[in-house]
Design an enzyme around this catalytic site. Sequence first.
Site, short mmCIF file in Angstrom:
data_model
loop_
_atom_site.label_atom_id
_atom_site.label_comp_id
_atom_site.label_asym_id
_atom_site.label_seq_id
_atom_site.Cartn_x
_atom_site.Cartn_y
_atom_site.Cartn_z
N GLY A 1 10.25 48.25 6.61
CA GLY A 1 9.30 48.38 5.52
C GLY A 1 8.54 47.11 5.24
O GLY A 1 8.99 46.02 5.58
N ASP B 1 25.35 43.08 3.29
CA ASP B 1 24.23 42.44 3.99
C ASP B 1 23.74 41.24 3.19
O ASP B 1 22.53 41.02 3.05
CB ASP B 1 23.09 43.45 4.21
CG ASP B 1 22.10 42.97 5.28
OD1 ASP B 1 22.49 42.13 6.12
OD2 ASP B 1 20.95 43.43 5.26
#
Length: 441
Positions: free
Chosen positions: A158, A272
Site C-alpha cells: 500500500g 512486526d
Amino acid sequence: MEVNTTTTTVPSGPPTRNHSYTQHRLHSERHSHNHSHGHFPSKTILIIIAFVTLVTVLFIIFVVLFLIRRQKSSSKNGTCEEDSRELHDTSSRLITSTTLNSSPDVKSGCLHGGNLSRTPAPKFRGVQVFTYRELEIATDGFSEANVIGSNGIIGGHGLIYRGVLSDGTLAAIKLLRTEGKQGERAFRIEVDLLSRLHSPHLVELLGYCADQHHRLLIFEYMPNGTLHYHLHTPNDQYQLLDWWARMRIALDCARALEFLHEHAVSPVIHRDFKSNNVLLDQNFRAKVSDFGLAKMGSEKRNGRVLGTTGYLAPEYATGKLTTKSDVYSYGVVLLELLTGRVPVDIKRAPGEHVLVSWALPRLTNREKVIEMVDPALRGQYSKKDLIQIAAIAAMCIQPEADYRPLMTDVVQSLIPLVRNQSSLSSSSSLRFQKQTPSPTH
C-alpha cells in the site's frame, strides 16, 4: 246558709299568646335548619375539588422531576454501556464477516472502564467510516504529490497519502492493495485492534474505508515520518537524532510494547515491530503503528512465521509465538538507535552483515561498545548511559526467550536514563544562560 260554688274550667292547651309564640319559634328553627342544609353540600364539594386539584398538581410535578432525573442518569450511565455493547457486537462482526458494513464506534473512557492502561488514554473521538469518494477528495484524487510513504503487508502492499479530511483534520491515509485472504485479514485485525486499544504511544486510527473492493486506513498524521528514515537516510532530508532524542524514542517504544503485553485485556503480540513502524510526531516523540500482523491471546501459541527479516526472534523458526518475540525485535531497534546500522546490510564486511550477530559479543565489552556508537552522534553522548543501553540491548536479543526481560522491566530501566538526560539538558541550558554575557551598548 247557702254557698254558691262556681266551677272554673281550665283549658287543656296553652294560652293563645304562648301558642303563637311557640309556633313562630318552631317555624323559625325549621327555616334555619332547612337553610343550613341547603348550603353545606356546596362548600364541601368546593373544598374537595380544591384538595384534589392540589394533590394532582403536586403529583404531576413529582413525576416530571423524576423523569428528568432518570433521563439525566441514563444519559450518563447508560450511554457508556450501550456503546461498549455496540463495540463488542461490531468487533465480533468485524472478525467473522466477509465484508465490513459497520463501524466499531466507541467513546473515550467507555471501553473496559478505562482499565486497559495505567497511563491515561488520550481523548478519542471514535473510529469513523469513510466512503472512497471522501478519501479521494481528501487526497486530491490520490495525487502522487501527496504520497508520503509506502508500507508492505502480507498479502499486499500500500501507499500512504497525506490528506485533509472534510472537518480539516490532517491525516495519513493508507491505500491497501490487498491480495487474497491474508491481506483482508490483516486489514480487519488492524481495524479491530486499534478500535479498542488506545494509548498515547500507539498511532491513533481515525477511521477506515471498506467501500466495495477498496480497503483504506486513516491514521493521525505524524509529521516527522518514520524512525527508519531518520536513522538510515544518508542525505540531509531528515533531522539528525541526538542521543537525548534517541533515549526518549527508546522509552516511548518500550512503553508502547509494555501497554500491548501487560495492560491490554488480552496480551497483544505485535509480531512486526521495527524502525519502519515507529512514527515520530512534531516533537520527535515516538508512536508504534502497523498492527496488520498483530495477534491477541496468551503466550506460547503456535503461529506462522510472519514479520521482517532481521527483526525476527530465533524461535520463529519453530513457529512458537510469545510476547518475548517482540522483546527481541525491540532489542534490534535499540541496536539501530545505538549504532545507526540497519538490521541486515550485505554491503558491509563479512561477519557484519547481520546486526545482531555482529553486536551481541561486543555489547559486554566497554571499549568495543564505544566503537559501535553511531558516528553521526560525534561523541555527544553519556558513556555511563551508553553502557546501560548496551546491557539492556544485550538482554533483549538473547537467543533464548526465557532470558529476555519483560517490557515492564525495560521501561523501568530506561526511565532513570531519560530523566537524567532531561535534568542535564535543563541544567546545561541554565548554565549557558548564566554564562552568556549581557550585550554592551
